[in-house]
Design a protein around this motif. Structure first.
Motif, mmCIF file in Angstrom:
data_model
loop_
_atom_site.group_PDB
_atom_site.id
_atom_site.type_symbol
_atom_site.label_atom_id
_atom_site.label_comp_id
_atom_site.label_asym_id
_atom_site.label_seq_id
_atom_site.Cartn_x
_atom_site.Cartn_y
_atom_site.Cartn_z
ATOM 1 N N LEU A 177 0.853 -1.188 0.000
ATOM 2 C CA LEU A 177 0.000 0.000 0.000
ATOM 3 C C LEU A 177 0.888 1.236 0.000
ATOM 4 O O LEU A 177 1.778 1.369 0.836
ATOM 5 C CB LEU A 177 -0.907 0.009 1.230
ATOM 6 C CG LEU A 177 -1.902 1.172 1.338
ATOM 7 C CD1 LEU A 177 -2.968 1.049 0.254
ATOM 8 C CD2 LEU A 177 -2.552 1.201 2.714
ATOM 9 N N VAL A 178 0.660 2.138 -0.966
ATOM 10 C CA VAL A 178 1.485 3.342 -1.115
ATOM 11 C C VAL A 178 0.594 4.568 -0.939
ATOM 12 O O VAL A 178 -0.451 4.681 -1.595
ATOM 13 C CB VAL A 178 2.166 3.390 -2.502
ATOM 14 C CG1 VAL A 178 3.169 4.534 -2.563
ATOM 15 C CG2 VAL A 178 2.845 2.060 -2.824
ATOM 16 N N CYS A 179 0.992 5.486 -0.063
ATOM 17 C CA CYS A 179 0.190 6.690 0.151
ATOM 18 C C CYS A 179 1.100 7.864 0.513
ATOM 19 O O CYS A 179 2.293 7.686 0.813
ATOM 20 C CB CYS A 179 -0.859 6.481 1.245
ATOM 21 S SG CYS A 179 -0.173 6.152 2.873
ATOM 22 N N SER A 180 0.548 9.058 0.476
ATOM 23 C CA SER A 180 1.294 10.268 0.818
ATOM 24 C C SER A 180 0.478 11.084 1.805
ATOM 25 O O SER A 180 -0.751 11.202 1.672
ATOM 26 C CB SER A 180 1.584 11.105 -0.429
ATOM 27 O OG SER A 180 2.422 10.407 -1.323
ATOM 28 N N SER A 208 5.882 10.400 2.637
ATOM 29 C CA SER A 208 5.325 9.331 1.812
ATOM 30 C C SER A 208 5.504 8.026 2.575
ATOM 31 O O SER A 208 6.577 7.780 3.146
ATOM 32 C CB SER A 208 6.028 9.253 0.457
ATOM 33 O OG SER A 208 5.675 10.352 -0.358
ATOM 34 N N SER A 209 4.458 7.214 2.584
ATOM 35 C CA SER A 209 4.476 5.990 3.385
ATOM 36 C C SER A 209 4.144 4.784 2.528
ATOM 37 O O SER A 209 3.324 4.862 1.606
ATOM 38 C CB SER A 209 3.473 6.094 4.538
ATOM 39 O OG SER A 209 3.694 7.260 5.303
ATOM 40 N N GLY A 269 13.912 9.545 6.623
ATOM 41 C CA GLY A 269 12.789 8.652 6.855
ATOM 42 C C GLY A 269 13.150 7.530 7.804
ATOM 43 O O GLY A 269 14.049 7.657 8.636
ATOM 44 N N ASP A 270 12.476 6.401 7.640
ATOM 45 C CA ASP A 270 12.747 5.261 8.504
ATOM 46 C C ASP A 270 12.094 4.016 7.913
ATOM 47 O O ASP A 270 11.191 4.100 7.065
ATOM 48 C CB ASP A 270 12.204 5.501 9.912
ATOM 49 C CG ASP A 270 12.909 4.650 10.970
ATOM 50 O OD1 ASP A 270 13.832 3.892 10.602
ATOM 51 O OD2 ASP A 270 12.531 4.753 12.151
ATOM 52 N N TYR A 284 8.788 4.982 5.774
ATOM 53 C CA TYR A 284 8.419 6.396 5.868
ATOM 54 C C TYR A 284 9.529 7.228 5.227
ATOM 55 O O TYR A 284 10.707 7.054 5.563
ATOM 56 C CB TYR A 284 8.226 6.812 7.326
ATOM 57 C CG TYR A 284 7.203 5.992 8.073
ATOM 58 C CD1 TYR A 284 5.843 6.192 7.854
ATOM 59 C CD2 TYR A 284 7.590 5.023 8.985
ATOM 60 C CE1 TYR A 284 4.891 5.439 8.532
ATOM 61 C CE2 TYR A 284 6.649 4.268 9.668
ATOM 62 C CZ TYR A 284 5.299 4.476 9.438
ATOM 63 O OH TYR A 284 4.363 3.722 10.108
ATOM 64 N N LEU A 285 9.166 8.116 4.323
ATOM 65 C CA LEU A 285 10.151 8.905 3.592
ATOM 66 C C LEU A 285 9.804 10.386 3.639
ATOM 67 O O LEU A 285 8.641 10.757 3.447
ATOM 68 C CB LEU A 285 10.230 8.439 2.137
ATOM 69 C CG LEU A 285 10.580 6.957 1.927
ATOM 70 C CD1 LEU A 285 10.387 6.565 0.476
ATOM 71 C CD2 LEU A 285 11.998 6.663 2.394
ATOM 72 N N ASN A 286 10.800 11.213 3.889
ATOM 73 C CA ASN A 286 10.622 12.663 3.881
ATOM 74 C C ASN A 286 10.336 13.105 2.452
ATOM 75 O O ASN A 286 11.162 12.920 1.559
ATOM 76 C CB ASN A 286 11.888 13.332 4.421
ATOM 77 C CG ASN A 286 11.783 14.843 4.497
ATOM 78 O OD1 ASN A 286 11.228 15.484 3.615
ATOM 79 N ND2 ASN A 286 12.336 15.413 5.552
ATOM 80 N N SER A 287 9.173 13.707 2.219
ATOM 81 C CA SER A 287 8.791 14.078 0.854
ATOM 82 C C SER A 287 9.113 15.526 0.507
ATOM 83 O O SER A 287 8.773 15.991 -0.576
ATOM 84 C CB SER A 287 7.289 13.840 0.655
ATOM 85 O OG SER A 287 6.528 14.590 1.588
#
Length: 441
Positions: A282-285, A290-291, A409-410, A426-429
């Motif tokens: 599952l990809v979402c923002s 962005s997760s 992120g992490d 988890y990514l810094n967008s």
């Protein structure tokens, strides 16, 4: 033999003549001096903004890369008896050579400077020797697991930063056009893409890992990728692809080993595949992040092993040393190498016919890299090794978390023992996270 070196400060016409021996002494001294200097912290946003002036970027690389290379040389030389460990000595000598070339390079000559950076990047493409050397220290009990993990974290962070800087500069000098956000993202791009789309990268990772799984096991669970409102953001596609492909490898392997633990004699690949539960992505923002969630029903991770999964020395599979479907342990699986493996090897042989722990060591001596040329010329034993397993290197999880954390992120894991596991990315967008480079480990 006398060598001349033009000063870059003061009188441009003033030259200093040095013997080769004296020049080598000065460069060796600089390794120690620059290795003690702090790196200049950077963000993705800063690097992207540098595209406005290639001259400024070349000057930045000329000043910053030697510092980061010197720090890695000092780290290598601080290892116990490094000169007696062949793999570590080879890696150290490569970095010394690159450091000296950079110090003697002229960033005001774009064509020559670009050529030198391409050579340096190719030289440091493979990380197998480094990881192999650290595992030798662990086997000899010269370094503990915690020390090795901290050392490799620090070393790979410096490697990520230099690779990203070099790749971005080479893209600028290559005259690449502005990326169209509506076009597919190249998952192997190692420079910053201002419109990196996580859903598209996730779809590609699913295709690659399903193909790898089919090649190794003869079947694969379905990987369902769902877009829940993801948005493009500035990131390095190669690193995101690496993270997702490594997590998916763990999920599909666990799913197969759990649901096909006792396969029925004569079971066809189609029948085996029908018994496998799907892996869900599952990809979402959200706000500034962005997760991605990867869920499987592969039996989960035992609670007593959770503290070890982030170690470079830990693997539940048969250990191997030379990844042949990618360039190095910190490179993502390359679908082109998988396709080449199919054309060379023909129908898969039983997995029991391989001995990855010993064969891959022999392979490392004659095929340190995994270039298409070396694969095409491989003998029968080497061709067997092209069917690389889904695990065994022990670097996937720690490097995935390292990439995410380095870029703000992490990666976290949640386990339901005897049922399955969820991995969260988890990514810094925003691209505004400043790199954190520890002075010492």
């Amino acid at each position: 033999r006398g060598l001349s070196s033009k000063r870059r400060k003061g009188d441009d016409n003033e030259e200093v003549f040095l013997t080769h021996a004296r020049l080598e002494q000065l460069l060796e001294a600089e390794i120690t001096i620059l290795g003690l200097r702090d790196c200049r912290p950077m963000t993705l946003e800063m690097i992207l903004n540098s595209t406005r002036d290639a001259n400024d970027m070349s000057q930045l690389l000329h000043e910053e890369l030697p510092v980061r290379y010197a720090q890695r040389i000092n780290m290598l030389e601080a290892l116990p008896n490094w000169h007696k460990t062949k793999s570590i000595e080879l890696v150290r000598n490569m970095y010394v050579q690159s450091f000296k070339e950079l110090r003697l390079a002229d960033p005001t000559c774009p064509e020559e400077f670009t050529r030198q950076l391409r050579t340096i990047k190719t030289r440091h493409l493979h990380t197998n020797l480094l990881v192999r050397g650290l595992k030798e220290y662990a086997a000899a009990e010269e370094l503990g697991e915690v020390e090795i993990n901290e050392w490799l974290d620090r070393f790979f962070v410096l490697r990520v930063s230099t690779n990203m800087l070099i790749s971005h500069y080479l893209e600028i000098m290559g005259g690449c056009e502005q990326v169209d956000p509506d076009e597919e993202v190249n998952p192997y791009q190692s420079s910053i893409n201002p419109h990196c789309h996580p859903y598209r990268i996730a779809r590609h990772a699913a295709v690659v890992i399903q193909k790898l799984c089919q090649q190794w096991y003869g079947c694969s669970p379905e990987i369902v990728v769902e877009d829940a409102g993801s948005k493009p953001f500035p990131f390095v596609p190669r690193y995101l692809f690496y993270i997702l492909s490594e997590l998916l490898k763990n999920s599909v392997r666990a799913t197969i080993e759990r649901h096909l633990e006792k396969p029925r004699p004569g079971m066809t690949p189609e029948e085996a595949g029908a018994r496998l539960t799907p892996v869900h992505v599952l990809v979402c923002s959200g706000a500034n992040v962005s997760s991605i969630r990867i869920s499987d029903e592969g039996g989960g991770i035992p609670i007593d092993q959770m503290s070890h999964v982030w170690s470079y020395l830990y693997t539940t599979a048969e250990p191997i040393s030379c990844p042949l479907t990618r360039e190095s342990v910190d490179a993502p699986t390359d679908l082109r190498m998988l396709e080449l493996g199919d054309s060379i090897t023909g129908p898969p042989e039983p997995a029991e016919s391989l001995d990855p722990s010993t064969d891959s060591l022999r392979m490392l001596e004659g095929c340190t890299g995994s270039s298409l040329t070396s694969l095409a010329d491989a003998d029968e034993e080497q061709r067997m090794l092209l069917r690389s397993p889904l695990a065994g290197l022990g670097c996937g999880l720690p490097l995935s978390r390292l990439y995410a954390q380095y870029l703000g992120g992490d990666v976290t894991l949640h386990t339901l023992p005897r049922y399955g596991a969820d991995a969260f990315v988890y990514l810094n967008s925003l691209g505004n996270h400043c790199e954190e480079l520890k002075r010492r480990v």
